[in-house]
Design an enzyme around this catalytic site. Structure first.
Site, PDB file in Angstrom:
ATOM      1  CB  SER A  79      -3.193  -4.763   5.178  1.00 20.45           C
ATOM      2  OG  SER A  79      -4.200  -4.608   5.945  1.00 20.45           O
ATOM      3  CG  HIS A 105      -6.981  -1.086   4.528  1.00 23.17           C
ATOM      4  ND1 HIS A 105      -7.291  -1.638   3.311  1.00 23.17           N
ATOM      5  CD2 HIS A 105      -6.328  -1.965   5.251  1.00 23.17           C
ATOM      6  CE1 HIS A 105      -6.659  -3.030   3.182  1.00 23.17           C
ATOM      7  NE2 HIS A 105      -5.876  -3.008   4.295  1.00 23.17           N
ATOM      8  CG  ASP A 152      -8.157  -0.954   0.473  1.00 21.25           C
ATOM      9  OD1 ASP A 152      -7.110  -1.665   0.296  1.00 21.25           O
ATOM     10  OD2 ASP A 152      -8.679  -0.581   1.425  1.00 21.25           O
TER      11      ASP A 152
END
Length: 192
Positions: free
Chosen positions: A68, A108, A134
């Site tokens: 990701s 992230h 998210d």
């Protein structure tokens, strides 16, 4: 002829006869090897605790588990984190955070920071390789992360070094075999 257990000698075993080698050791050698193994384990734990104190992060080293964050980080990259409370979180930083109800932390990038008049800071994250933010990963009803959710901020990385961890988690038999071999090596290694 070399006698089994003589100082500075090691007779090659046919196959992996670990228990036979252990029986050949005298008690002093066996105690020494167990103590040596315990010192290695306790040293590793002390180093880990020292890193926790130095970095301010409960988990100063983490492995990227998914794609990701590509192209910035790839699956298997090892990240080094810090988490000093006085440092403000800024958009563009890569953070590792925990979400209530999930065991595994997420790596992230912060895409938005929202600061209230009272000084409370909330922020939104997104994986570089993901289409959406998210919010779908956060606990139900949570739209923003807070500083308490952050495990750390990425300060450096080693590419693909963490693949060993991923392989050991994906293939538990490999993990146990590797641990058994390492433990046997430490216990059976004799000083010259």
């Amino acid at each position: 002829m070399v006698r089994a257990g003589a100082v500075g000698t090691h007779l090659p075993a046919s196959g992996l006869d670990i228990f036979g080698d252990l029986r050949k050791m005298n008690k002093r050698q066996l105690y020494y090897q167990v103590l040596n193994f315990a010192m290695i384990v306790s040293s590793a734990l002390m180093i880990w605790k020292g890193l926790i104190v130095l970095t301010g992060s409960e988990s100063p080293i983490v492995v990227v588990l998914s794609g990701s964050m590509e192209p910035a980080f790839h699956r298997g990259d090892l990240l080094f984190l810090t988490n000093f409370r006085e440092d403000p979180i800024r958009a563009g930083e890569i953070v590792v955070f925990k979400v209530e109800g999930r065991d595994i932390p997420i790596v992230h990038r912060v895409i938005k920071v929202h600061e209230k008049d009272n000084g409370d800071i909330k922020f939104l994250t997104k994986g570089d390789n993901n289409e959406v933010d998210d919010r779908g990963l956060y606990k139900e009803g949570q739209n923003w992360l807070e500083k308490k959710d952050v495990v750390g901020r990425a300060r450096g990385f080693l590419p693909y070094v963490g693949m060993v961890t991923i392989i050991m988690n994906d293939y538990p038999k490999f993990k146990y075999a590797l641990l058994a071999v390492m433990g046997a090596y430490v216990l059976l290694k004799r000083e010259s």
